[in-house]
Write an enzyme that holds these catalytic residues in place. Structure first.
Site, PDB file in Angstrom:
ATOM      1  N   LYS A 194      45.207  18.423 -30.034  1.00  0.00           N
ATOM      2  CA  LYS A 194      45.578  19.748 -30.563  1.00  0.00           C
ATOM      3  C   LYS A 194      46.206  19.607 -31.950  1.00  0.00           C
ATOM      4  O   LYS A 194      45.876  20.348 -32.885  1.00  0.00           O
ATOM      5  CB  LYS A 194      46.549  20.457 -29.594  1.00  0.00           C
ATOM      6  CG  LYS A 194      45.864  20.922 -28.319  1.00  0.00           C
ATOM      7  CD  LYS A 194      46.821  21.466 -27.262  1.00  0.00           C
ATOM      8  CE  LYS A 194      46.029  21.749 -25.971  1.00  0.00           C
ATOM      9  NZ  LYS A 194      46.853  22.273 -24.878  1.00  0.00           N
ATOM     10  N   GLN A 221      52.769  22.139 -22.839  1.00  0.00           N
ATOM     11  CA  GLN A 221      51.657  21.494 -22.156  1.00  0.00           C
ATOM     12  C   GLN A 221      51.972  21.378 -20.662  1.00  0.00           C
ATOM     13  O   GLN A 221      53.072  20.969 -20.282  1.00  0.00           O
ATOM     14  CB  GLN A 221      51.411  20.103 -22.785  1.00  0.00           C
ATOM     15  CG  GLN A 221      50.153  19.415 -22.301  1.00  0.00           C
ATOM     16  CD  GLN A 221      48.864  20.131 -22.704  1.00  0.00           C
ATOM     17  OE1 GLN A 221      48.813  20.831 -23.716  1.00  0.00           O
ATOM     18  NE2 GLN A 221      47.829  19.963 -21.924  1.00  0.00           N
ATOM     19  N   ASP A 257      48.356  30.376 -25.355  1.00  0.00           N
ATOM     20  CA  ASP A 257      47.612  29.994 -24.149  1.00  0.00           C
ATOM     21  C   ASP A 257      47.223  31.227 -23.322  1.00  0.00           C
ATOM     22  O   ASP A 257      46.332  31.142 -22.476  1.00  0.00           O
ATOM     23  CB  ASP A 257      48.481  29.089 -23.255  1.00  0.00           C
ATOM     24  CG  ASP A 257      48.212  27.606 -23.467  1.00  0.00           C
ATOM     25  OD1 ASP A 257      47.088  27.261 -23.878  1.00  0.00           O
ATOM     26  OD2 ASP A 257      49.126  26.805 -23.215  1.00  0.00           O
TER      27      ASP A 257
HETATM   28  N1  GUN Z   1      47.072  21.694 -19.168  1.00  0.00           N
HETATM   29  C1  GUN Z   1      45.750  21.714 -18.905  1.00  0.00           C
HETATM   30  N2  GUN Z   1      45.138  22.697 -19.589  1.00  0.00           N
HETATM   31  C2  GUN Z   1      46.099  23.322 -20.306  1.00  0.00           C
HETATM   32  C3  GUN Z   1      46.083  24.409 -21.209  1.00  0.00           C
HETATM   33  O1  GUN Z   1      45.058  25.025 -21.497  1.00  0.00           O
HETATM   34  N3  GUN Z   1      47.294  24.745 -21.742  1.00  0.00           N
HETATM   35  C4  GUN Z   1      48.439  24.102 -21.421  1.00  0.00           C
HETATM   36  N4  GUN Z   1      49.580  24.518 -21.991  1.00  0.00           N
HETATM   37  N5  GUN Z   1      48.485  23.086 -20.589  1.00  0.00           N
HETATM   38  C5  GUN Z   1      47.314  22.693 -20.032  1.00  0.00           C
END
Ligand code: GUN
Length: 282
Positions: A53, A97, A120
């Site tokens: 990211k 995350q 998200d």
């Molecule tokens: N863990 C797995 N997929 C995601 C996601 O799309 N966002 C976040 N914050 N954590 C994750």
């Protein structure tokens, strides 16, 4: 039938080039979009996702901050950090995350993120907006899968879409997004009886179960579009999806590979949500 392979990497590059123009336009007006990513603990997969990211932001000219906290961070400390970033004007998007360590209430964390920075789309306000068809932050993975369908010219309206997996991150929002495009939607779970009787009726089949090779070619309608959201690492280190690619590609009309299908689109849509959050401050 030989299926057409959906090249998620190429489509992600194309979509990112479109969004880069909007980053440039924002910068010309003195705004650099900013994303903060908080990671708590040492989960290996999470570290890779977060690094990807941060790198994607750099490639797009988006400012990013990675906040790495130790696994034993108290919940209150994490909440304080979120409060600080909620108020930071140079941060337009903020995510924690997942998963977070067990002593932290993940739901409390998601609700602490300011809804207008929740890139998200996991805050209940944004989940509600998605249900009613007014989403400002469509969750990134299903939004990426929708973008693949759009870019490949795969018709959704009036089609039967079957989603396997009912997670909050993928299955449920995916079903809603397909519904908003006027698909007839069946949402299956890992407990669905006679799963194949549902999947064989799917014009569009989206699989997000986390079970390697769960869907085989005999469970697919000839010509269907098959979107595999799974990423599973086998004991030999190989990455595979939830769909048995070799048997499925002989039946499907379209199919995403793993890796290189939905994966590259998830971060692309995160960038898009961050850019839109910045645009809304104008
Ligand atoms: N863990 C797995 N997929 C995601 C996601 O799309 N966002 C976040 N914050 N954590 C994750």
């Amino acid at each position: 039938m030989t299926s057409r392979i959906i090249d998620g990497k190429a489509i992600a590059l194309e979509v990112r080039a479109e969004w880069k123009l909007r980053v440039d336009a924002l910068k010309a007006r003195g705004i650099t979009p900013g994303l903060a990513v908080i990671i708590v603990g040492e989960d290996a997969a999470s570290k890779v996702y977060v690094s990807n990211k941060v790198k994607a932001c750099a490639d797009m000219g988006i400012h990013s901050e990675r906040i790495s906290l130790p696994a034993n961070t108290p919940e209150a400390t994490l909440l304080e950090k979120i409060t600080e970033l909620n108020a930071a004007p140079h941060i337009h998007g903020l995510l924690v995350q997942l998963p977070v360590p067990k002593h932290i209430d993940g739901n409390k964390i998601l609700e602490a993120i300011a809804p207008h920075k929740d890139v998200d789309g996991f805050h209940q306000i944004n989940v509600g907006a998605l249900v009613s068809g007014h989403s400002k932050f469509p969750p990134c993975t299903p939004a990426g899968a929708m973008k693949l369908l759009e870019k490949c010219g795969i018709a959704i309206e009036g089609k039967h879409a079957v989603v396997v997996g009912r997670s909050n991150i993928v299955g449920k929002p995916m079903a809603l997004m397909l519904l908003h495009k006027n698909a007839t939607v069946t949402l299956c779970t890992s407990k669905t009886q006679n799963l194949a009787s549902h999947t064989r009726n799917a014009d569009i089949l989206v699989v997000a179960t986390g079970k390697p090779h769960m869907i085989t070619g005999d469970m697919i309608k000839p010509g269907a579009a098959v979107i595999d959201v799974g990423i599973n690492r086998l004991p030999d280190g190989k990455l595979v999806g939830d769909v048995d690619f070799e048997s499925a590609k002989k039946v499907a009309g379209w199919i995403t590979p793993v890796p290189g299908g939905v994966g590259p689109m998830t971060i692309t849509m995160l960038l898009a949500n961050t850019i839109q959050a910045a645009e809304r401050t104008l």
